[in-house]
Design an enzyme around this catalytic site. Structure first.
Site, PDB file in Angstrom:
ATOM      1  N   HIS A  44       8.449 -13.725  -0.020  1.00 56.03           N
ATOM      2  CA  HIS A  44       7.261 -13.031  -0.517  1.00 56.03           C
ATOM      3  C   HIS A  44       7.553 -13.091  -2.142  1.00 56.03           C
ATOM      4  O   HIS A  44       8.731 -12.599  -2.369  1.00 56.03           O
ATOM      5  CB  HIS A  44       6.773 -11.942   0.352  1.00 56.03           C
ATOM      6  CG  HIS A  44       6.381 -12.158   1.425  1.00 56.03           C
ATOM      7  ND1 HIS A  44       5.279 -12.796   1.699  1.00 56.03           N
ATOM      8  CD2 HIS A  44       6.856 -11.619   3.010  1.00 56.03           C
ATOM      9  CE1 HIS A  44       4.799 -12.771   2.729  1.00 56.03           C
ATOM     10  NE2 HIS A  44       5.822 -12.091   3.621  1.00 56.03           N
TER      11      HIS A  44
ATOM     12  N   CYS B 116       4.280 -15.658  -4.007  1.00 57.48           N
ATOM     13  CA  CYS B 116       3.297 -15.188  -4.927  1.00 57.48           C
ATOM     14  C   CYS B 116       3.751 -14.597  -6.140  1.00 57.48           C
ATOM     15  O   CYS B 116       4.782 -13.974  -6.157  1.00 57.48           O
ATOM     16  CB  CYS B 116       2.226 -14.093  -4.024  1.00 57.48           C
ATOM     17  SG  CYS B 116       1.183 -15.131  -2.855  1.00 57.48           S
TER      18      CYS B 116
END
Length: 542
Positions: free
Chosen positions: A371, A414
């Protein structure tokens, strides 16, 4: 002597055949379909069978191998040209007058390369009533071939193709429209040439012959001009009806017209450049050394399960596995770590930057799957680690063993606000509403201010990247696919990443609303070209 030459010729063909996989054979069949009947190509399963068919037509022989060089050039297998004594530049120079693959066939092949799997599935659904009932899957080239066999697609009838492209992805029309405009341009050139030739005939007598010249010089020019532009708006399929007496020049003639210098001064400027910049010397000067005793190390960090509120990154293990396979195939020693905290990630960077073994290696690769948000990735303890800090461990000062060697970092995470997810699609962003969008860090700011770094980001800053819970992420899967396809063709890493951008940019969620755009940043000083592995790509080994 003749037998030796013949033996050498066939040895060349066998060597080329051994380097071509199933996809390349399919591409060769398609490009040869104007030279060899469909019925003969249907039974072909190997490149050498295609070579034999070309030899039967006497298009390919030991005295003239250019048709094969052209085909290898068209499918971007440039590294195989040397087996025929050609280079990419030599082929490009000869194509205008020796090329045999038509503009129409080139356009279709170019179009097929732009069609994604999603585009293909949509196209097959639109054509479900025309396709055989038992057929469940086909490649883009097979679909185009099917349309041609059914006379739904011809050189002068592109209406069905345009309709499919418009419904599936309007971007696909670029190749078709470019081809149509080229044909219109060719028609105008041919008409102009015919008029000039007619005007050059000396009259046999005064009077009638003068009236004939007037008819040739004036009337056709007006009517031809209006007919051509009408055909642009109504579809090129009717061009022949409007311009009955115009014969389109072959593709190679058009290329030659484009490439002819405007005057002799241009020619004199071009020739010395060719003489003083032979390809082999340029490549040696402009390419990183990749012929050492060991290729390099590849470090993969796969953060799957997090300790707090972050979601598990389902599908990430598929990414880690394919990365390991591809970089092992490229000759690197791969080490994979799973579920590391922010502290452990930095400890790993410290450990790997201190490795003396780098001295004998050509490069270093690090892949991080996690992440993330702007300029950072997360450890499984949900603490941020700046990407710039990770890369700074391998600067010339901190890791002198890798000085002047390429250092590649691929980050799947991301870098901004999460997009509402669709079925089977998840985002690698966390707490999107709290992300400081006004403080975005671009990829170019994330790499050290030193030479020889490359940072491949899954997405541009401020945006989410997407991951299929079964198939892995769009970016990593595209990266591994393009490496397997283009390394054997001699492409450099930046060219490969450009095609990765193209691939990912065309993907979308099931509703076609969510998109992603990768972004590389680099301080490379030379081309980075991985040597072609001797074994077939992992995708062909399974």
């Amino acid at each position: 002597m003749g037998d030796d030459t013949s033996m050498m010729f066939h040895q060349q063909l066998l060597a080329i055949d051994e380097n071509l996989g199933t996809d390349e054979v399919e591409a060769l069949k398609f490009l040869c379909s104007d030279l060899i009947p469909f019925r003969k190509l249907e039974a072909v399963e190997s490149a050498k069978s295609i070579f034999q068919l070309l030899m039967d037509k006497d298009v390919l022989n030991k005295e003239d191998t250019f048709i094969l060089a052209e085909l290898l050039y068209r499918i971007k297998c440039h590294f195989l040209l040397q087996k025929l004594g050609y280079t990419k530049e030599i082929v490009e120079e000869k194509l205008p007058w020796k090329g045999k693959v038509s503009h129409y066939r080139q356009m279709l092949y170019e179009l097929s390369e732009d069609i994604t799997n999603d585009d293909l599935q949509r196209a097959m659904f639109l054509l479900r009533d025309q396709l055989p009932k038992k057929l469940t899957n086909m490649s883009s080239l097979e679909l185009l071939t099917f349309l041609e066999k059914k006379d739904l697609l011809t050189e002068n009838n592109l209406q069905m193709l345009e309709k499919i492209c418009m419904e599936v992805s309007p971007d696909l029309l670029k190749a078709v429209n470019k081809y149509k405009m080229e044909r219109v341009s060719l028609a105008q050139q041919e008409s102009s040439t015919s008029v000039k030739e007619a005007a050059s005939f000396p009259p046999c007598s005064a009077g009638g012959d003068v009236r004939l010249l007037t008819s040739l010089e004036e009337t056709p020019i007006k009517s031809l001009g209006s007919s051509i532009y009408d055909s642009c708006s109504s579809g090129l399929g009717s061009l022949r009806e409007h311009v009955e007496n115009v014969h389109f020049i072959a593709a190679r003639q058009d290329d030659r017209a484009v490439n002819i210098p405007r005057d002799t001064s241009e020619l004199s400027q071009e020739q010395p450049e060719r003489i003083h910049n032979p390809e082999n010397k340029t490549e040696k000067l402009m390419t990183y050394k990749m012929d050492g005793p060991h290729r390099g190390h590849c470090l993969i960090i796969n953060n799957f399960s997090f300790s707090g509120t972050f979601q598990k990154r389902r599908g990430s293990c598929k990414d880690a596995a394919v990365l390991a396979q591809v970089f092992t195939w490229l000759g690197l020693d791969v080490k994979t770590y799973t579920d590391k905290t922010s502290v452990e990630i930095e400890a790993l960077m410290q450990q790997w930057r201190s490795l003396e073994d780098h001295r004998d290696r050509d490069c270093f690769v690090c892949c991080i799957l996690s992440h993330g948000e702007s300029g950072s990735i997360y450890g499984i303890d949900e603490q941020e680690v700046p990407i710039r800090r990770i890369m700074s461990y391998f600067t010339a000062r901190k890791c002198p063993q890798l000085i002047e060697k390429p250092k590649l970092f691929f980050i799947q995470a991301c870098q901004g606000k999460e997009i509402q997810q669709a079925v089977y699609i998840e985002s690698d962003a966390q707490n999107p509403d709290s992300l400081p969008i006004q403080q975005l860090v671009s990829p170019s700011q994330s790499i050290p201010e030193e030479a020889d770094f490359l940072l491949g980001m899954a997405t541009v800053d401020g945006y989410a990247s997407f991951r299929h819970i079964h198939e892995g992420t769009w970016y990593i899967q595209a990266l591994c696919s393009k490496l397997q396809l283009l390394v054997p063709r001699g492409e450099d890493i930046l060219s490969i990443l450009t095609q990765v951008n193209e691939d990912v940019s065309k993907r979308a969620d099931n509703l076609g609303r969510k998109k992603q755009m990768p972004q590389p940043a680099y301080t490379l000083r030379k081309k980075l070209i991985f040597p072609v592995p001797r074994s077939p790509p992992p995708s062909l080994q399974q």
